[in-house]
Design an enzyme around this catalytic site. Structure first.
Site, PDB file in Angstrom:
ATOM      1  N   LEU A 165     -33.091  -5.388 -66.532  1.00  0.00           N
ATOM      2  CA  LEU A 165     -32.876  -6.798 -66.854  1.00  0.00           C
ATOM      3  C   LEU A 165     -31.532  -7.277 -66.352  1.00  0.00           C
ATOM      4  O   LEU A 165     -31.418  -8.349 -65.789  1.00  0.00           O
ATOM      5  CB  LEU A 165     -32.914  -6.992 -68.376  1.00  0.00           C
ATOM      6  CG  LEU A 165     -34.229  -6.748 -69.087  1.00  0.00           C
ATOM      7  CD1 LEU A 165     -34.000  -6.740 -70.589  1.00  0.00           C
ATOM      8  CD2 LEU A 165     -35.227  -7.828 -68.728  1.00  0.00           C
ATOM      9  N   SER A 166     -30.505  -6.494 -66.587  1.00  0.00           N
ATOM     10  CA  SER A 166     -29.168  -6.942 -66.220  1.00  0.00           C
ATOM     11  C   SER A 166     -28.245  -5.741 -66.205  1.00  0.00           C
ATOM     12  O   SER A 166     -28.562  -4.683 -66.706  1.00  0.00           O
ATOM     13  CB  SER A 166     -28.654  -7.967 -67.222  1.00  0.00           C
ATOM     14  OG  SER A 166     -28.474  -7.353 -68.482  1.00  0.00           O
TER      15      SER A 166
ATOM     16  N   PHE B 204     -20.140  -2.130 -68.610  1.00  0.00           N
ATOM     17  CA  PHE B 204     -20.303  -0.965 -69.461  1.00  0.00           C
ATOM     18  C   PHE B 204     -21.739  -0.526 -69.640  1.00  0.00           C
ATOM     19  O   PHE B 204     -22.008   0.496 -70.252  1.00  0.00           O
ATOM     20  CB  PHE B 204     -19.693  -1.245 -70.842  1.00  0.00           C
ATOM     21  CG  PHE B 204     -18.245  -1.596 -70.770  1.00  0.00           C
ATOM     22  CD1 PHE B 204     -17.301  -0.636 -70.444  1.00  0.00           C
ATOM     23  CD2 PHE B 204     -17.826  -2.893 -70.983  1.00  0.00           C
ATOM     24  CE1 PHE B 204     -15.966  -0.955 -70.358  1.00  0.00           C
ATOM     25  CE2 PHE B 204     -16.482  -3.227 -70.893  1.00  0.00           C
ATOM     26  CZ  PHE B 204     -15.554  -2.253 -70.579  1.00  0.00           C
TER      27      PHE B 204
ATOM     28  N   ASP C 194     -15.534  -7.764 -72.430  1.00  0.00           N
ATOM     29  CA  ASP C 194     -16.185  -8.045 -71.160  1.00  0.00           C
ATOM     30  C   ASP C 194     -16.904  -9.388 -71.217  1.00  0.00           C
ATOM     31  O   ASP C 194     -18.124  -9.455 -71.131  1.00  0.00           O
ATOM     32  CB  ASP C 194     -17.153  -6.903 -70.843  1.00  0.00           C
ATOM     33  CG  ASP C 194     -17.676  -6.962 -69.408  1.00  0.00           C
ATOM     34  OD1 ASP C 194     -17.112  -7.721 -68.600  1.00  0.00           O
ATOM     35  OD2 ASP C 194     -18.649  -6.252 -69.111  1.00  0.00           O
TER      36      ASP C 194
END
Ligand SMILES: *[C@@H]1O[C@H](CO)[C@@H](O)[C@H](O)[C@H]1NC(C)=O
Ligand SMILES: *[C@@H]1O[C@H](CO)[C@@H](O)[C@H](O)[C@H]1NC(C)=O
Ligand SMILES: *[C@@H]1O[C@H](CO)[C@@H](O)[C@H](O)[C@H]1NC(C)=O
Ligand SMILES: *[C@@H]1O[C@H](CO)[C@@H](O)[C@H](O)[C@H]1NC(C)=O
Ligand SMILES: *[C@@H]1O[C@H](CO)[C@@H](O)[C@H](O)[C@H]1NC(C)=O
Ligand SMILES: *[C@@H]1O[C@H](CO)[C@@H](O)[C@H](O)[C@H]1NC(C)=O
Ligand SMILES: *[C@@H]1O[C@H](CO)[C@@H](O)[C@H](O)[C@H]1NC(C)=O
Ligand SMILES: *[C@@H]1O[C@H](CO)[C@@H](O)[C@H](O)[C@H]1NC(C)=O
Ligand SMILES: *[C@@H]1O[C@H](CO)[C@@H](O)[C@H](O)[C@H]1NC(C)=O
Length: 891
Positions: free
Chosen positions: A617-618, A622, A737
């Site tokens: 998905l992505s 990390f 992040d």
């Protein structure tokens, strides 16, 4: 500039005029023009007069009348009743918008309508009886709204209906008898309402019915025999009602039934032997009922059975030996019954068994010698039975075990030293309330992942070995009610425990007990010596971390891409065509925090999903996220942490505690973890699957259609994320992040900030984890991080500013087109120096649609500039950013 604006203004006026003229000549021109105004569909262009070319509009090839209007997930609102003027419409999909108020009964005039989806809006009131006139309707979806009242009898006329979905409303009343007359029905889903009364027997007349889902209502009466007569049913979910009577014998007629979920009711009688005729059965869940009788051996004839849950019933007798034939069985859960006989040895031979829960029954005899011979057992839960004999030394072979519960039995003999080999043991080792004697084996000190150790209420003697200080993860201990003596080792988890965890022993002394150890040692000198060395160890670890810190920053910054590529290559080699990897992985730990999802989550499926790149998905600094469909049908996003940082694994328990805490953190703009799995050296976090992917995808990857180019939506996303981040800062959590790849969008395009758990896991200020965390994603890292090596709230504001710039410009944070050494921030800040005006920065596809949008975009650009100021002190606080963005939205 002024003349330019005037020209645009003029153009819009002309265009609107042209549009009106042109559309007026098409049959639905007037209606569509009115709709455009009412719904404010910003994606509908002003310069294209032919509505047949507009997004979501499909016209008849004959007369150009509108046949389909598909506008899902566009944040639309307004009065739906205008649609009733589109007399030729066959398909209407307005799902996932913001429509509220009651459903206009005039929709009932659309006699040609075949497909109507108004799901996931905020529609209230009653289901309009006028829908009974939609005689051609094949699919009606009103789920996830706020509808009240009953199912109107007028709908009995919908003889063409194949899919009928009204789940997730506040409907009451009974399920009408006439539903059995909707002879084409394949799917009927009315779960999560307040429906009461009986399940009508007439549903058995539905010869095409494949899925019936009525869970979480207040239905009573019996499960009708007739439901299974057609043999077509594949999924039956009746969980959480008040159903009585027994499971119909006729269930065996449904050869295609794969999922049968009838837990949390008041069902009585025995599980019928005909269950063995359901050859497709995969998922059988009937826990928390009043079922009695024996566990039918016929389950053994369901070769695909993966989960069998009959916990908390009144079953008696033995576990049939034939169940060992179930090669796919993963979870066998029969806790809280009155089953007897030996621990079923045949089941333990199952290669896929990972959970055996026999607790709270009347199992007797001894534990099998070779308890984990071939299995992948992770949970062996046998407490509260009548098991006698000794703990077999071969238990040391249960290397995958996460939790071992043997408490409240009649076990005798000593604790075998081999227990120290179960290195993965993590959740709990509970040997309490048995008759164990002899010493505590020093080898137990090797269980460095164990969180909870309970050996209370036995006859254990000798001292607590100093080797127990190797149990680095320990939180809960209980040594009480034994014959132990000597000093309690100086070990934080012991001294921090309440004294009663050591009470009831022969002669334990030292902290946390009030008894001093003078009769054993010179406690004073021993204690201070130990304290000193403890500090030294800490110091050594500390300096190690500092070095690790510098190294890992470099590693993270420069090798992530490489690793990613390598990993995906590897995965491709292993998981060809999405098949299972050759060797099954060893799950080390796993848990689901949300009770209601515990049964629906399958760790193996979650892991399997991460092995197939097709599910990806992505990806962020990390972690990489994958889509995983559980056998239960639940869809999860499974996030695999990159193993760059092994400290994650070394701090599993901290991680678990943090995750559980975060699981309780509720903010609509934060992604909350629902569980985790750890296997080999990989940690995987489980989240709900958010259907619309990431902001990065929306802004950078979405196809070049107008559909994704919606400034209002982007502004709402920015506000949502700002609110989520402000909330985090308010509870003193700094995100590590913040990036568009970490912003997720749910079905309604609400934005949720992800990876908050990473922030907790690696929170450098807590000093427990690697500071490699300061890296973040390329292009989002504030300049000061390079020398301060510290994540800060202003640092987050900077990264958020970069996200704002992405939203405004539709450009990537780092792109070669900006020139050597120039990122998006520098490019934008340098615009005035280059003599460019703001319009040359903003995404023209958005800023030229309307003056209102352009004005808002310019205002947001100002905020983004403030957020990305080089001086951290000059950046606004997130709270202030929220206020400023809300102000922009008001205008
Ligand atoms: C929608 O418009 C119709 C006709 O103009 C009107 O009768 C109805 O009250 C309106 N509904 C709402 C919720 O405003
Ligand atoms: C109905 O709507 C819900 C929510 O939008 C969706 O999950 C479901 O798949 C839809 N059902 C059908 C049959 O289209
Ligand atoms: C069903 O709900 C409606 C609206 O909330 C209420 O007026 C009605 O009394 C309820 N009917 C029953 C039978 O509970
Ligand atoms: C069961 O499923 C199979 C495969 O989908 C289908 O061919 C068969 O007709 C189904 N059986 C019944 C009774 O519906
Ligand atoms: C299972 O099906 C067979 C025929 O397919 C039938 O003879 C038998 O009675 C069924 N068994 C049960 C327990 O229903
Ligand atoms: C068991 O599952 C496999 C894979 O999903 C399927 O191909 C097979 O037909 C199933 N077996 C039965 C008896 O339903
Ligand atoms: C276990 O219980 C069963 C049934 O109560 C009994 O027949 C059997 O003898 C018991 N076995 C042992 C070893 O006590
Ligand atoms: C250990 O097991 C016993 C008996 O099942 C139970 O009462 C006790 O609470 C358990 N200990 C812990 C720490 O959970
Ligand atoms: C420890 O075990 C004893 C039983 O021996 C029990 O009474 C006590 O509650 C337990 N303490 C804790 C903190 O679990």
């Amino acid at each position: 500039m002024r003349t330019g604006s005037l020209a645009i203004c003029f153009f819009i006026l002309i265009a609107n005029h042209l549009l009106f003229l042109a559309n007026a000549e098409l049959p639905d021109g007037t209606a569509i023009a009115a709709l455009k105004k009412e719904f404010q569909v910003v994606q509908w262009p002003v310069h294209e007069p032919n509505y047949c070319l507009w997004l979501g509009v499909t016209c008849s090839s004959v007369d150009k009348s509108v046949e389909a209007l598909e506008l899902p997930h566009l944040n639309l609102r307004g009065n739906i009743s205008l649609i009733s003027q589109l007399k030729s419409i066959k398909k209407l999909d307005l799902s996932g918008n913001l429509f509220h108020g009651s459903i206009s009964s005039s929709l009932g005039d659309l006699a040609l309508l075949e497909f109507l989806d108004l799901s996931s809006n905020r529609l209230g009131g009653l289901i309009p009886p006028s829908f009974g006139s939609l005689l051609n309707l094949k699919s009606l979806n009103l789920s996830n709204n706020l509808l009240l009242g009953g199912i109107p009898d007028e709908l009995r006329n919908l003889k063409s209906l194949q899919e009928f979905q009204i789940s997730g409303n506040n409907l009451n009343g009974t399920i009408p008898w006439w539903i059995g007359g909707l002879s084409s029905l394949r799917l009927f889903s009315a779960y999560e309402n307040n429906l009461f009364g009986k399940i009508p027997e007439s549903l058995g007349l539905l010869s095409q019915l494949e899925l019936l889902n009525l869970h979480s209502n207040m239905l009573d009466g019996v499960i009708p025999e007739s439901l299974f007569f057609s043999g077509k049913l594949e999924v039956l979910v009746l969980t959480q009602n008040k159903l009585t009577g027994s499971i119909p014998v006729s269930v065996g007629l449904c050869k295609n039934l794969s999922s049968l979920r009838i837990g949390n009711n008041k069902l009585t009688g025995s599980v019928p032997a005909s269950i063995g005729n359901i050859s497709s059965l995969t998922y059988f869940e009937a826990n928390d009922n009043l079922l009695s009788g024996e566990l039918p051996r016929e389950f053994a004839q369901c070769p695909n059975l993966t989960l069998l849950n009959l916990a908390s019933n009144g079953l008696e007798g033995f576990v049939p030996v034939e169940l060992g034939d179930l090669k796919n069985l993963q979870e066998f859960i029969v806790s809280g019954n009155s089953l007897t006989g030996e621990v079923p040895r045949s089941l333990l031979k199952g290669k896929n068994l990972n959970k055996l829960d026999l607790s709270n029954n009347r199992f007797n005899g001894s534990l099998p010698e070779n308890i984990c011979g071939t299995s992948r057992l992770q949970f062996l839960l046998v407490s509260q039975n009548s098991i006698s004999g000794e703990i077999p030394p071969l238990i040391g072979q249960c290397v995958r075990l996460l939790e071992l519960q043997l408490g409240s039995n009649y076990l005798t003999g000593g604790i075998p030293s081999e227990i120290g080999r179960i290195k993965n043991l993590q959740i709990a080792l509970n040997l309490s309330f048995n008759h164990l004697h002899g010493p505590l084996p020093r080898e137990m000190g090797k269980l460095d992942k164990l969180v909870s150790l309970d050996v209370s209420h036995n006859q254990l003697s000798g001292t607590i070995p100093t080797e127990f200080k190797g149990m680095l993860s320990l939180i809960d201990v209980n040594f009480s009610d034994n014959q132990l003596n000597g000093p309690v080792p100086m070990f934080a988890p012991f001294q921090k425990s309440p004294p009663w965890c050591f009470w009831g022993n022969k002669g334990l002394c030292g902290d946390p007990l009030s008894a001093s150890c003078t009769s054993y040692y010179d406690a004073e000198s021993d204690g201070s010596h130990r304290k000193a060395s403890y500090k030294m160890v800490l110091a050594v670890i500390g300096s190690g971390l500092a070095i690790f810190f510098t190294v890992s920053v470099v590693v993270v910054l420069f090798t992530i891409r490489e690793r990613q590529e390598m990993k995906s290559k590897k995965v491709n080699e292993v998981g060809v065509g999405g098949e299972l990897p050759v060797a099954p992985v060893a799950i080390i730990a796993g848990n689901v925090f949300v009770d209601s999802l515990k049964q629906a989550v399958d760790f193996d499926s979650a892991i399997k999903a991460t092995m197939n790149d097709a599910n990806k998905l992505s990806s962020s600094t990390f972690s990489t996220a994958y889509k995983a469909v559980m056998p239960s049908g639940l869809v999860l996003s499974v996030k695999k942490l990159k193993s760059v940082d092994r400290t994650i694994l070394n701090h599993q328990n901290k991680m678990i505690r943090e995750l559980e805490r975060l699981g309780n953190l509720t903010h609509p703009n934060l992604v909350r973890p629902i569980g985790y799995v750890i296997y080999e050296d990989v940690a995987v976090l489980l989240h709900h699957y958010l259907v619309n992917g990431t902001l990065a995808r929306l802004v950078h990857e979405a196809p070049e259609d107008l559909f994704e180019r919606d400034w209002s939506r982007r502004l709402l996303i920015a506000i949502g994320i700002a609110e989520g981040l402000a909330f985090l800062h308010n509870v003193a959590i700094i995100h590590l992040d913040v990036s568009s790849g970490n912003i997720f969008l749910d079905a309604n395009y609400n934005a949720l900030l992800g990876e908050i758990e990473i922030s907790r896991l690696l929170d450098p200020s807590k000093g427990t984890a690697s500071i490699s965390a300061v890296a973040g994603s390329f292009g989002y890292i504030p300049p000061e991080y390079a020398y301060t090596m510290q994540v800060t709230a202003p640092g987050n504001v900077y990264s958020f500013g970069v996200v704002l710039l992405e939203i405004l410009t539709s450009r990537l944070p780092i792109d070669e087109v900006f020139g050597e050494g120039i990122d998006l921030v520098k490019w934008v800040h340098g615009a005035s120096g280059r003599g460019e005006n703001p319009e040359q920065i903003l995404d023209a596809k958005l800023s030229t649609i309307s003056f209102a949008w352009r004005r808002q975009m310019l205002a947001v650009l100002k905020i983004a500039m403030l957020c990305t100021d080089t001086t951290p002190g000059k950046r606004p606080k997130m709270k202030k950013v929220v206020e400023m963005l809300l102000e922009v939205k008001q205008t």
